[in-house]
Enzyme design. Structure first.
Site, mmCIF file in Angstrom:
data_model
loop_
_atom_site.group_PDB
_atom_site.id
_atom_site.type_symbol
_atom_site.label_atom_id
_atom_site.label_comp_id
_atom_site.label_asym_id
_atom_site.label_seq_id
_atom_site.Cartn_x
_atom_site.Cartn_y
_atom_site.Cartn_z
ATOM 1 N N GLU A 195 41.477 46.856 -23.010
ATOM 2 C CA GLU A 195 40.493 47.682 -22.370
ATOM 3 C C GLU A 195 39.220 47.441 -22.153
ATOM 4 O O GLU A 195 38.680 47.377 -20.918
ATOM 5 C CB GLU A 195 40.925 49.231 -23.002
ATOM 6 N N ARG A 244 31.730 67.482 -8.887
ATOM 7 C CA ARG A 244 32.235 67.927 -10.323
ATOM 8 C C ARG A 244 33.790 67.730 -10.120
ATOM 9 O O ARG A 244 34.524 67.561 -11.055
ATOM 10 C CB ARG A 244 31.745 69.134 -10.582
ATOM 11 N N TRP A 273 38.848 73.564 -10.819
ATOM 12 C CA TRP A 273 39.547 72.569 -11.032
ATOM 13 C C TRP A 273 40.605 72.921 -12.049
ATOM 14 O O TRP A 273 40.196 73.258 -13.281
ATOM 15 C CB TRP A 273 38.658 71.226 -11.981
ATOM 16 N N CYS A 287 34.925 72.678 -13.109
ATOM 17 C CA CYS A 287 34.515 73.728 -12.163
ATOM 18 C C CYS A 287 33.120 73.962 -11.984
ATOM 19 O O CYS A 287 32.625 73.347 -12.696
ATOM 20 C CB CYS A 287 35.355 75.308 -12.800
ATOM 21 N N LYS A 292 39.969 54.657 -6.998
ATOM 22 C CA LYS A 292 40.309 55.665 -8.137
ATOM 23 C C LYS A 292 41.768 55.908 -8.415
ATOM 24 O O LYS A 292 42.263 55.719 -9.573
ATOM 25 C CB LYS A 292 39.481 56.811 -7.753
ATOM 26 N N HIS A 316 47.003 28.817 -29.974
ATOM 27 C CA HIS A 316 48.041 28.185 -29.130
ATOM 28 C C HIS A 316 47.960 27.720 -27.734
ATOM 29 O O HIS A 316 48.736 27.802 -27.070
ATOM 30 C CB HIS A 316 49.229 29.114 -29.329
ATOM 31 N N GLU A 338 36.318 44.697 -14.168
ATOM 32 C CA GLU A 338 36.566 45.538 -12.965
ATOM 33 C C GLU A 338 35.185 46.146 -12.630
ATOM 34 O O GLU A 338 34.922 46.128 -11.263
ATOM 35 C CB GLU A 338 37.370 46.866 -13.040
ATOM 36 N N ASN A 361 33.815 79.378 -15.071
ATOM 37 C CA ASN A 361 33.819 77.926 -15.629
ATOM 38 C C ASN A 361 34.298 78.038 -17.199
ATOM 39 O O ASN A 361 33.183 78.297 -17.996
ATOM 40 C CB ASN A 361 32.823 77.071 -15.258
ATOM 41 N N GLY A 362 35.338 77.595 -17.521
ATOM 42 C CA GLY A 362 35.343 77.336 -19.117
ATOM 43 C C GLY A 362 37.091 77.592 -19.105
ATOM 44 O O GLY A 362 37.819 77.527 -18.405
ATOM 45 N N LYS A 406 37.637 46.587 -18.652
ATOM 46 C CA LYS A 406 36.334 47.667 -18.201
ATOM 47 C C LYS A 406 35.337 46.482 -17.738
ATOM 48 O O LYS A 406 34.710 46.752 -16.454
ATOM 49 C CB LYS A 406 35.846 47.915 -19.316
#
Ligand code: AGP
Length: 629
Positions: free
Chosen positions: A502, A35, A98, A10, A624, A525, A509, A124-125, A506
């Site tokens: 991962e 944000r 948010w 937020c 995204k 192998h 990409e 906010n929180g 990263k």
């Protein structure tokens, strides 16, 4: 546990002065859009009217509070504002929301008004004890309109108000637990805004004949560069000509005015060059937001999945895409190890077309940061059709996956803007670990001692993530050394292999270098044929049970001329004999290693991409949220 707060969800802003507040608030909200948010709103004190009785704490005028809210973009809110010529006033507050408690909607959007219409608040929180306060106020006949935790602040404030705004606010915030940055206006105090802060950010902007507050500098920088940083526990009384700051006892204190020289672009990213770096650095905060509200007295409590009976299932199937799938691979190992139940992990784009064998005894866990990934949605529909129960682990509240699932646990990582996920992934893994411990407790497959020890280690993850960030200041040097390798390998065993998947993604990409993740024992192998002098192999060595085995694989590639960059635990001396370079991370429970071990690899990918001049936040060909097949 360190107090890191939750500082990303937020955005709030406020203005009091001589100009119309509406356009200034809307501009502030536009600046806070980065944000991430799903709805927005503003409230103003409209036209003052004479207060004949003169009962209002010294003021002899009062006003009416007016609000405008809109689900979706700030531009929708601006359209509503344009259509309301009477929405006029020189003092007001604004908010981008948010969603955390309650879906995105006009009702849940801020500002929230007290039932008597006297106060409006933006927040906010997260208020952790909101349910208790709400129940208490409902007993006094106070009606709540929204599903939010925030509404309790304004209702409690109105309940506590006996003519003195500051006193009522101090009494109110003394009852709150959790995090908040709030701005409040009242119909009885024209031109006055009160702001308060605890573990969420809030700064005050100082102008001439006008003053402001906001979540961050971005919303203020075009109006003023002089700011006061409000600290936790402090309250500010903001009027056009003055800003007074009080400590938690109500005593006025002196605060320093700080001059800032950021431009808008650097302000949005809190001074970081890219959102990806900002989000990497936010991980300790994000992990805390994921973990802390769900641990009570060393017990994991998932209010969201009350009614989910683990004894009903004989197998678990995890499905997701990309990094979320990699989190699922870690989840598989943790759940299997703690719950002694068969677990599979599979990419959603395969599962959706595979006619999988599953029924009502199958628990399907779907994982998604965005909650909108087309393949994941299709796979979960297929699983539901077959009778499985679906539990979703999602970051974006109210997203399609969250709505379609039978049960949903939110990661609460805050909005993630960079295409490459970082805090999205680590919070998914942390939540999977918490779920595994919770489920093992339900199934009685874990001893009391092991349960408590896992919970304690989980609670330490935020500070260990911080330590991993602090330890890895030299990653940039490694990137400068290795950035022009056109093809490289990530190797590891067990948990280290899951992290290799991962780490390799990263790098690929955002830097466009060819990279492959291999189970270290599998290299010989066939793939070892590609090892040649100068080839970089990133060896993950934190899963200590198999450390010696991974060392043999390091020796095999070194014998063929490879250079080895290892990731190992602090205190591991022998790795320095084996690898060319070493990145260190703090110790944690072997099952939790991925949360910490990925951090230097995120940094490595970032710096390699930067050195190669890539568009880090928006890599080519990627989106995204992948809402197409
Ligand atoms: C991660 O860095 C990628 N951008 C991508 O693999 C992503 O994890 C995948 O598309 C899944 O997205 P979701 O978590 O929003 O479902």
């Amino acid at each position: 546990m360190i107090d890191l707060g939750r500082n990303y969800m937020c955005g709030i802003t406020g203005y009091t002065g001589i100009n119309q507040a509406g356009p200034i608030l809307l501009e502030g909200l536009r600046r806070l859009e980065y944000r991430g948010y799903d709805s927005a709103g503003i409230a103003i004190q409209s036209e003052s009217k004479k207060d004949e009785a003169g009962e209002n704490g010294g003021d002899n005028t009062s006003c009416t509070l007016k609000m405008l809210k809109a689900t979706g973009k700030v531009s929708h809110l601006a359209d509503k504002f344009e259509a309301e010529p009477d929405f006029k006033g020189v003092c007001g507050i604004g908010h981008t929301r948010w969603a955390t408690h309650g879906v995105p909607s006009d009702t849940n959007a801020h500002p929230h008004l007290s039932a008597d219409g006297k106060f409006a608040v933006v927040h906010n929180g997260i208020i952790e004890n909101f349910a208790d306060i709400r129940a208490e106020l409902q007993k006094y006949g106070i009606e709540f309109k929204s599903e939010t935790d925030t509404e309790v602040i304004v209702q409690l404030l109105a309940y506590n108000y006996k003519g003195n705004f500051k006193k009522a606010l101090m009494k109110t915030i003394a009852r709150l637990t959790g995090s908040y940055a709030i701005g409040v206006i009242s119909d009885e105090h024209p031109g006055t805004i009160f702001a308060a802060k605890q573990a969420s950010p809030l700064i005050i902007g100082i102008g001439i004949g006008e003053n402001y507050f906001a979540s961050d500098i971005t919303a203020l920088v075009s109006n003023t560069k002089n700011v006061i940083d409000l600290d936790d526990g402090e309250v500010a009384e903001i009027t056009p000509d003055e800003v007074k700051v009080f400590d938690h006892t109500g005593k006025e204190i002196d605060k320093e005015i700080r001059h800032i020289n950021w431009d808008i672009a650097s302000a949005e990213k809190s001074g970081y060059e890219h959102f990806m770096m900002k989000e990497i650095m936010e991980q300790p905060h994000a992990l805390k937001a994921t973990i802390e509200p769900r641990v009570k007295d060393e017990t994991i409590v998932f209010d969201e999945i009350k009614g989910l009976d683990m004894k009903k299932f004989n197998r678990v199937h995890i499905t997701a895409c990309g990094s979320a799938y990699h989190a699922g691979c870690v989840g598989r190992a943790i759940i299997e190890s703690l719950c002694k139940i068969q677990v599979e992990a599979e990419v959603a784009s395969e599962l959706r077309y595979r006619d999988p064998v599953m029924d009502e005894k199958t628990l399907v866990i779907v994982i998604s940061q965005s909650g909108e990934t087309a393949d994941t949605i299709a796979a979960m529909k297929e699983c539901k059709y077959k009778g499985a129960t679906v539990l979703a682990i999602v970051n974006v509240v109210g997203s399609s996956i969250a709505k379609l699932a039978d049960y949903c646990i939110y990661t609460w990582a805050g909005p993630e803007i960079a295409v490459a996920t970082t805090k999205g992934y680590t919070t998914q893994v942390a939540l999977l670990a918490m779920f595994a411990v919770w489920a093992a407790g339900e199934l009685k497959t874990i001893s009391h001692g092991a349960y408590t020890s896992m919970v304690i280690d989980i609670m330490h993850l935020p500070e260990r993530a911080q330590r991993a960030l602090d330890l890895n200041t030299k990653v940039k040097k490694m990137a400068d050394k290795y950035y022009d390798n056109q093809s490289l390998f990530f190797i590891g065993r067990n948990m280290d292999y899951a992290v290799a998947l991962e780490g390799s993604l990263k790098l690929k990409e955002i830097s466009y270098l060819h990279s492959e993740a291999y189970a270290a024992g599998e290299l010989k192998h066939g793939t070892i044929a590609l090892i040649e002098p100068g080839r970089l192999v990133v060896a993950l060595c934190c899963y200590e049970k198999l450390f010696e085995k991974t060392v043999s694989n390091i020796q095999q590639v070194k014998a063929r001329g490879a250079e080895v960059l290892a990731v190992a635990h602090e205190g591991n001396r022998s790795i320095f004999q084996e690898a060319d370079d070493v990145l260190l991370v703090p110790q944690t429970d072997p099952l939790l290693v991925p949360v910490i071990e990925i951090i230097p690899l995120q940094l490595f990918a970032y710096y390699v991409a930067k050195k190669n001049g890539c568009d880090i936040d928006k890599p080519k060909n990627l989106a995204k949220s992948v809402t197409v097949e």
